[in-house]
Design a protein around this motif. Structure first.
Motif, PDB file in Angstrom:
ATOM      1  N   VAL A 162     -19.031 -28.796  25.484  1.00 30.16           N
ATOM      2  CA  VAL A 162     -19.425 -28.824  24.081  1.00 30.16           C
ATOM      3  C   VAL A 162     -20.721 -29.625  23.953  1.00 30.16           C
ATOM      4  CG1 VAL A 162     -18.757 -29.364  21.725  1.00 30.16           C
ATOM      5  CG2 VAL A 162     -16.988 -28.766  23.404  1.00 30.16           C
ATOM      6  N   THR A 163     -21.722 -29.014  23.330  1.00 30.54           N
ATOM      7  CA  THR A 163     -22.952 -29.733  23.009  1.00 30.54           C
ATOM      8  C   THR A 163     -22.867 -30.180  21.555  1.00 30.54           C
ATOM      9  OG1 THR A 163     -24.238 -28.466  24.609  1.00 30.54           O
ATOM     10  CG2 THR A 163     -25.454 -29.617  22.885  1.00 30.54           C
ATOM     11  N   VAL A 164     -22.902 -31.483  21.333  1.00 37.64           N
ATOM     12  CA  VAL A 164     -22.785 -32.047  19.991  1.00 37.64           C
ATOM     13  C   VAL A 164     -24.180 -32.406  19.494  1.00 37.64           C
ATOM     14  CG1 VAL A 164     -21.791 -33.880  18.574  1.00 37.64           C
ATOM     15  CG2 VAL A 164     -20.473 -32.901  20.476  1.00 37.64           C
ATOM     16  N   ASP A 165     -24.500 -31.918  18.310  1.00 34.83           N
ATOM     17  CA  ASP A 165     -25.824 -32.134  17.740  1.00 34.83           C
ATOM     18  C   ASP A 165     -25.825 -33.277  16.731  1.00 34.83           C
ATOM     19  OD1 ASP A 165     -28.415 -31.906  16.785  1.00 34.83           O
ATOM     20  OD2 ASP A 165     -28.013 -30.111  15.608  1.00 34.83           O
ATOM     21  N   VAL A 166     -24.975 -33.176  15.725  1.00 38.06           N
ATOM     22  CA  VAL A 166     -25.003 -34.142  14.631  1.00 38.06           C
ATOM     23  C   VAL A 166     -23.629 -34.200  13.995  1.00 38.06           C
ATOM     24  CG1 VAL A 166     -25.764 -32.437  12.932  1.00 38.06           C
ATOM     25  CG2 VAL A 166     -26.316 -34.821  12.556  1.00 38.06           C
ATOM     26  N   ALA A 167     -23.277 -35.352  13.450  1.00 37.53           N
ATOM     27  CA  ALA A 167     -22.012 -35.521  12.739  1.00 37.53           C
ATOM     28  C   ALA A 167     -22.297 -35.995  11.321  1.00 37.53           C
ATOM     29  CB  ALA A 167     -21.116 -36.526  13.460  1.00 37.53           C
ATOM     30  N   ASP A 168     -21.630 -35.358  10.347  1.00 39.32           N
ATOM     31  CA  ASP A 168     -21.751 -35.718   8.936  1.00 39.32           C
ATOM     32  C   ASP A 168     -20.501 -36.493   8.518  1.00 39.32           C
ATOM     33  OD1 ASP A 168     -24.035 -34.054   8.947  1.00 39.32           O
ATOM     34  OD2 ASP A 168     -22.834 -32.311   8.318  1.00 39.32           O
ATOM     35  N   PHE A 169     -20.688 -37.692   8.002  1.00 40.24           N
ATOM     36  CA  PHE A 169     -19.584 -38.538   7.537  1.00 40.24           C
ATOM     37  C   PHE A 169     -19.523 -38.464   6.015  1.00 40.24           C
ATOM     38  CE2 PHE A 169     -20.483 -40.054  11.733  1.00 40.24           C
ATOM     39  CZ  PHE A 169     -19.284 -40.560  12.228  1.00 40.24           C
ATOM     40  N   GLU A 170     -18.337 -38.168   5.486  1.00 42.44           N
ATOM     41  CA  GLU A 170     -18.218 -37.939   4.054  1.00 42.44           C
ATOM     42  C   GLU A 170     -16.914 -38.516   3.508  1.00 42.44           C
ATOM     43  OE1 GLU A 170     -18.230 -34.188   0.852  1.00 42.44           O
ATOM     44  OE2 GLU A 170     -18.702 -33.866   2.986  1.00 42.44           O
ATOM     45  N   GLN A 171     -17.004 -39.153   2.363  1.00 45.74           N
ATOM     46  CA  GLN A 171     -15.817 -39.588   1.620  1.00 45.74           C
ATOM     47  C   GLN A 171     -15.485 -38.489   0.621  1.00 45.74           C
ATOM     48  OE1 GLN A 171     -14.160 -42.793   2.141  1.00 45.74           O
ATOM     49  NE2 GLN A 171     -12.594 -41.569   1.110  1.00 45.74           N
ATOM     50  N   LEU A 213     -15.096 -35.389   8.388  1.00 48.08           N
ATOM     51  CA  LEU A 213     -16.160 -35.277   9.375  1.00 48.08           C
ATOM     52  C   LEU A 213     -16.538 -33.800   9.513  1.00 48.08           C
ATOM     53  CD1 LEU A 213     -17.606 -37.243  11.412  1.00 48.08           C
ATOM     54  CD2 LEU A 213     -15.922 -36.485  13.110  1.00 48.08           C
ATOM     55  N   ASN A 214     -17.833 -33.527   9.510  1.00 51.86           N
ATOM     56  CA  ASN A 214     -18.332 -32.199   9.861  1.00 51.86           C
ATOM     57  C   ASN A 214     -19.229 -32.363  11.077  1.00 51.86           C
ATOM     58  OD1 ASN A 214     -18.924 -29.241   9.157  1.00 51.86           O
ATOM     59  ND2 ASN A 214     -20.976 -30.132   9.337  1.00 51.86           N
ATOM     60  N   VAL A 215     -19.034 -31.484  12.069  1.00 48.80           N
ATOM     61  CA  VAL A 215     -19.763 -31.604  13.329  1.00 48.80           C
ATOM     62  C   VAL A 215     -20.536 -30.317  13.592  1.00 48.80           C
ATOM     63  CG1 VAL A 215     -19.578 -31.969  15.823  1.00 48.80           C
ATOM     64  CG2 VAL A 215     -18.029 -33.172  14.259  1.00 48.80           C
ATOM     65  N   ALA A 216     -21.833 -30.456  13.877  1.00 46.99           N
ATOM     66  CA  ALA A 216     -22.643 -29.341  14.354  1.00 46.99           C
ATOM     67  C   ALA A 216     -22.598 -29.363  15.878  1.00 46.99           C
ATOM     68  CB  ALA A 216     -24.080 -29.468  13.856  1.00 46.99           C
ATOM     69  N   TYR A 217     -22.235 -28.243  16.475  1.00 48.67           N
ATOM     70  CA  TYR A 217     -21.948 -28.208  17.911  1.00 48.67           C
ATOM     71  C   TYR A 217     -22.312 -26.833  18.469  1.00 48.67           C
ATOM     72  CZ  TYR A 217     -18.163 -25.043  16.889  1.00 48.67           C
ATOM     73  OH  TYR A 217     -17.468 -23.932  16.485  1.00 48.67           O
ATOM     74  N   HIS A 266     -29.326 -18.855  17.222  1.00 52.39           N
ATOM     75  CA  HIS A 266     -28.161 -19.259  16.415  1.00 52.39           C
ATOM     76  C   HIS A 266     -27.072 -19.827  17.335  1.00 52.39           C
ATOM     77  CE1 HIS A 266     -26.719 -19.091  12.285  1.00 52.39           C
ATOM     78  NE2 HIS A 266     -25.550 -18.617  12.669  1.00 52.39           N
ATOM     79  N   PHE A 267     -27.470 -20.788  18.173  1.00 56.19           N
ATOM     80  CA  PHE A 267     -26.565 -21.325  19.182  1.00 56.19           C
ATOM     81  C   PHE A 267     -25.501 -22.246  18.596  1.00 56.19           C
ATOM     82  CE2 PHE A 267     -30.638 -20.950  21.750  1.00 56.19           C
ATOM     83  CZ  PHE A 267     -30.284 -19.742  22.311  1.00 56.19           C
ATOM     84  N   TYR A 268     -25.798 -22.864  17.465  1.00 58.20           N
ATOM     85  CA  TYR A 268     -24.913 -23.901  16.928  1.00 58.20           C
ATOM     86  C   TYR A 268     -23.989 -23.347  15.855  1.00 58.20           C
ATOM     87  CZ  TYR A 268     -27.534 -27.323  19.566  1.00 58.20           C
ATOM     88  OH  TYR A 268     -28.097 -28.038  20.592  1.00 58.20           O
ATOM     89  N   ASP A 269     -22.951 -24.094  15.581  1.00 57.83           N
ATOM     90  CA  ASP A 269     -21.991 -23.784  14.538  1.00 57.83           C
ATOM     91  C   ASP A 269     -21.565 -25.119  13.932  1.00 57.83           C
ATOM     92  OD1 ASP A 269     -20.371 -22.129  12.962  1.00 57.83           O
ATOM     93  OD2 ASP A 269     -18.659 -22.379  14.300  1.00 57.83           O
ATOM     94  N   ASN A 270     -20.869 -25.073  12.804  1.00 61.50           N
ATOM     95  CA  ASN A 270     -20.355 -26.277  12.169  1.00 61.50           C
ATOM     96  C   ASN A 270     -18.848 -26.170  12.013  1.00 61.50           C
ATOM     97  OD1 ASN A 270     -22.698 -28.147  10.752  1.00 61.50           O
ATOM     98  ND2 ASN A 270     -23.369 -26.052  11.101  1.00 61.50           N
TER      99      ASN A 270
END
Length: 713
Positions: A160-169, A84-88, A132-136
Motif C-alpha cells: 500500500v502506498t499512502v499519500d495523505v491522511a485527513d483528520f476530521e471531527q 480518518l480519510n486516507v488517500a492511497y 488515476h493511481f490513487y483512491d480514497n
C-alpha cells in the motif's frame, strides 16, 4: 504592491497564511491533511517526481510512502478527530487493508483498500497514459483522538502506498426536519441490501415544495432519478447518510428550486466511458437550485450541467476520485457560483466551464481547494463571458494540465469564445504545470491559450501566488499551433517562488502588461519569448513597473529550458539573422524579404526593377556585436556571375542609421558558390542591419538569397 500570500509546507501540512487585508485562498475545510512523507515510517518514501505515469508524480506534494505488508506509517494527529480519510494506492489487480493503531493500540476497525477504482486508461485522449493511481477510503474510528496522539496505519495482505491522511471531527447525525418525507416511509432499505430507487422517487413525488429526508444508513439505487424539481433532498450528514448510485439525477430540464445537501453519493464507476451519464447530476437542476455539504466519490463526473441552471450555488462539497471532471458547466450557465469545495484526484479538469452551444455568463469559481487532477487542469475556462476565478488554492497538476487555464479551445461547435472581462484574482498555485506529451514541451502554472481563436476578451490576472512550479509560471500559447494572438492580458501583482524554468513562457504572438510581479529562485531565465510559427508576429511584454527578479531572457529559441538549467552561452557560430523579421524598400512578385533570412539559399529576395538604390533591413531582435556578414545568391550555375554594389548600415533603434561599411562592389560567382563575405569593423554593435544596393551588373534589381550575420570574424 499588492499583499502577497505565503504558502508553506510545514510539518507536512499545506497551510496558507495571509495578512488580514487579503482573503485566504482555498476552501474552509472540516479536516486537516497530513502528508505521509512527513510522518514516521518503517516503509519507503518515494519521490519527488514529476514524470507522467509514476506514483510519486500523482501524489500530493509529489511524494508518498510505500508500505509492504507489515510495514506502517505513523502520523501525529494535528487536531481532535473521530474519523480518518486516507488517500492511497495498491498495485493493479490487488486489494488488502490497513490496520489502524491509536497510541499503539490496534482498533477493531480496518480500512479496506483496493485497486478497483484506479488505473484508468483513456486511449482516445492524445498524450494520456494509464493514470488515476490513487483512491480514497474513509473510516469512523469509533473513538476520539486528540491533537498529538499517534495514529498508525499498517499494510496487510498488499503493498500500500499512502499519500495523505485527513483528520476530521465528525458531528453527530442531524435530526429529521419537521414535516419532511422520509425515504424509509416509502420503503427505502437503510441496510443497502434492497433496491431503494422507487422509494426515493415516491418520496420526491410526495414532498413537492418540502423536504425529502434521508436518515442515517446506506441506500442502494439501481437507476437514476428524473423529474426532480421544487424539492429539498437532505441527509443526516455526509458521514451518516450514504446513497450508493453511479447515476443519481439524470434530467435535461427542471423548473428548479432543487436543494441537495448533507449526504454522500458514492458510485461504482471504475472506468471512464464518455457516452455514459455516470454522474451525480447529469443535465439540469433548474434555476435557483443548490448543492451543499455533499460527499461525492467514484463517479465519472460530479456535476455535468447543461440546460437551465441559472443562479445555481454549489458549495462546501467534497469531490473525490472522479474518472473525469469534478464539475463542468457545459454551456448556458448564468450566474452560477461554485465555491468552498474540496476536490482531490479528478481524472480530467477538476472544475471547468465549457461554453458549448451557449456561453457561460457571469459565473464564478471561488475559494475552492483543488489537488491532484491527474490528466488535465485544476481550473479550466473554455470560452464564456464575464467569468471570475478567485481565491482558489490549486496544487499538484499532472500531465496535460496547468493550475489554471484560460482558453479558447473549443473541442466542438458551436463554441462561444472568451469575451467581456475574465477576472483571475487572488489564486495560489503550488507545484502546478506539467510536461505536455503531445507538444513535448511544458505547460505553465497559469496558461492563457488562444487555441482555436485569438483572445479578444480582457483577461485580468491579479494578486497571484505561484510556488514551486516544475516549469514556468505564466504561459501564453496558441495550443492549436496556428499562432493566434493571446492579447489584452494584464498581470498585476504576483509572487513567483522557485519556478523550475521561466517566469513568462510566450509561445505565440500577442501582448501582456506586467506590473508588480516579483520572482525569486528562477530556474533558467526570466522570459522565454519565442512565438510559433516563426514570423507569425511578436509577443510584446510591457513593463508596467514594480517588477523584479525576472529580467533575463532565454537566448536560444531552438531549445527548451530545462528545470534548473541556466541560460546557455550563446553559440558563437550562430547566424543572428536567420528567421528574423525582414523588410525591404520593395520586392518583385513572390520574391519577398523573408526569403533572404529563411535559411534556404535557393529562395531569394529581389527588389523592384530599375529603381536603384534598393535596401533590405533585418531586425536582429536586440543589440548584437556583429563581426561578419555572409551574402548569398542561389548556387545554381544558371545564375551568372555579377557584381552588386552594397553599403552596410546599422541602427540600434530602427530609425537612425549610420554607415558601417561604405559602398563596395562584391562579386558573386557560381564557381565559388555565389557567396561573398563582408568583414565589419571591430566594435560594431547594431540591432537593425540594412544593406543598400546601388548597382547590379547581372540584373536591374537588388538580389540576395541569404543574408547571414555572425558574431565572430
Amino acid at each position: 504592491m499588492p499583499i502577497a500570500m505565503t504558502v508553506a509546507l510545514a510539518a507536512g501540512l499545506l497551510t496558507a497564511t495571509v495578512p488580514t487585508a487579503q482573503a485566504a485562498a482555498g476552501a474552509t475545510l472540516p479536516f486537516t491533511s497530513v502528508e505521509a512523507e512527513s510522518a514516521t515510517t518503517t516503509g519507503t518514501k518515494i519521490g519527488p517526481d514529476h514524470t507522467q505515469g509514476t506514483l510519486a508524480s500523482e501524489a500530493s506534494g509529489r511524494q508518498a510512502v510505500r508500505l509492504n505488508s507489515g510495514q506502517r506509517v505513523e502520523f501525529t494527529a494535528p487536531r481532535a478527530a473521530s474519523a480518518l480519510n486516507v488517500a492511497y494506492s495498491v498495485p493493479d489487480g490487488q486489494s488488502g487493508s490497513l490496520n489502524v493503531y491509536v497510541n499503539g493500540t490496534k482498533l477493531a476497525r480496518t480500512i479496506a483498500v483496493t485497486s478497483k477504482y484506479s488505473y484508468v486508461d483513456t486511449g482516445w485522449i492524445a498524450g494520456a497514459k494509464t493514470h488515476h493511481f490513487y483512491d480514497n477510503a474513509r473510516l469512523l474510528l469509533g473513538q476520539n483522538v486528540q491533537a498529538g496522539d499517534r495514529v498508525a496505519l499498517e499494510a496487510t495482505n498488499a503493498q500500500v502506498t499512502v499519500d495523505v491522511a485527513d483528520f476530521e471531527q465528525v458531528a453527530g447525525a442531524a435530526s429529521r426536519p419537521a414535516g419532511s418525507v422520509s425515504v424509509t416511509s416509502k420503503g427505502a432499505d437503510p441496510t443497502g441490501q434492497g433496491d431503494s430507487t422507487q422509494a426515493f422517487r415516491d418520496a420526491i413525488a410526495s414532498a413537492q415544495g418540502g423536504v425529502v429526508w434521508i436518515p442515517p444508513g446506506e441506500y442502494r439505487l439501481t437507476s437514476s432519478l428524473s423529474g426532480v424539481q421544487n424539492v429539498t433532498l437532505q441527509g443526516a450528514g455526509s458521514w451518516h447518510s450514504v446513497v450508493r448510485s453511479s447515476r443519481f439525477i439524470d434530467q435535461s430540464s427542471s423548473s428548479g428550486g432543487v436543494h441537495i445537501k448533507d449526504f454522500a453519493v458514492i458510485g461504482e464507476v471504475t472506468e471512464r466511458v464518455d457516452s455514459n451519464p455516470d454522474n451525480f447530476v447529469n443535465g439540469s437542476l433548474g434555476p435557483n437550485s443548490s448543492v451543499s455539504g455533499m460527499w461525492l466519490q467514484h463517479l465519472k463526473v460530479g456535476l455535468w450541467l447543461m440546460g437551465n441552471n441559472d443562479n445555481l450555488v454549489v458549495e462546501n462539497n467534497r469531490f473525490l476520485d472522479m474518472t473525469a471532471d469534478g464539475l463542468n458547466l457545459n454551456g448556458n450557465a448564468r450566474g452560477v457560483k461554485v465555491r468552498g469545495n474540496f476536490l482531490r484526484n479528478q481524472g480530467d479538469d477538476a472544475l471547468a466551464m465549457w461554453s458549448l452551444n451557449a456561453p457561460d455568463v457571469n459565473s464564478s469559481f471561488e475559494n475552492n481547494t483543488i489537488t491532484q487532477p491527474n490528466l488535465a487542469n485544476g481550473i479550466a475556462i473554455y470560452g464564456g463571458t464575464d467569468i471570475t476565478v478567485r481565491n482558489n488554492l490549486i496544487s499538484d497538476t499532472n500531465a496535460l494540465g496547468s493550475g489554471i487555464a484560460i482558453s479558447n479551445q473549443k473541442f466542438l461547435d458551436p463554441f462561444h469564445p472568451l469575451s467581456g472581462t475574465i477576472t483571475v484574482d487572488g489564486n495560489t498555485l503550488v507545484r502546478t504545470g506539467a510536461m505536455n506529451p503531445n507538444w513535448n514541451h511544458p505547460m505553465g502554472a497559469l496558461r492563457v491559450d488562444s487555441y482555436d481563436s485569438a483572445i479578444e476578451a480582457q483577461v485580468k490576472i491579479t494578486n497571484t501566488t505561484i510556488t514551486d512550479s516544475p516549469y514556468s509560471a505564466f504561459e501564453f500559447v496558441s495550443g492549436g499551433g496556428r499562432g493566434l494572438a493571446a492579447k489584452n492580458v494584464t498581470v498585476d501583482g504576483a509572487t513567483v517562488r522557485n519556478t523550475g524554468t521561466v517566469v513568462v513562457q510566450a509561445e505565440t504572438q500577442g501582448a501582456a502588461t506586467f506590473r508588480n510581479v516579483t520572482a525569486t529562485g528562477v530556474g533558467a531565465a526570466g522570459i522565454y519569448n519565442c512565438p510559433y510559427p516563426a514570423n507569425s508576429g511578436p509577443f510584446t511584454l510591457t513593463d508596467g513597473g514594480g517588477n523584479s527578479g525576472w529580467s533575463s531572457t532565454w537566448s536560444d529559441c531552438s531549445t527548451w529550458p530545462q528545470p534548473g538549467q541556466s541560460n546557455p552561452d550563446p553559440d558563437p557560430a550562430r547566424n543572428l539573422a536567420k528567421g528574423r523579421p525582414a523588410t525591404a524598400t520593395g520586392s518583385q512578385d513572390v520574391y519577398t524579404p523573408g526569403k533572404a533570412v529563411d535559411g534556404d539559399a535557393n529562395s531569394y529576395w529581389e527588389s523592384g526593377n530599375n529603381a536603384f538604390p534598393q535596401s533590405l533591413t533585418v531586425d536582429l531582435g536586440s543589440r548584437e556585436a556583429v563581426r561578419r556578414l555572409v551574402l548569398k545568391l542561389p548556387p545554381s550555375s544558371a545564375w551568372g556571375a555579377r557584381t552588386q554594389t552594397v553599403t552596410v548600415l546599422g541602427s540600434t533603434d530602427g530609425s537612425n542609421f549610420s554607415t558601417v561599411v561604405g559602398p563596395t562592389g562584391y562579386r558573386f560567382d557560381p564557381a565559388t558558390g555565389n557567396t561573398v563575405t563582408v568583414a565589419l569593423p571591430a566594435g560594431t554593435g547594431l540591432r537593425h542591419l540594412r544593406l543598400s544596393v546601388s548597382a547590379n551588373t547581372g540584373w536591374p534589381a537588388a538580389q540576395f538569397s541569404e543574408v547571414e550575420a555572425y558574431p565572430t570574424s
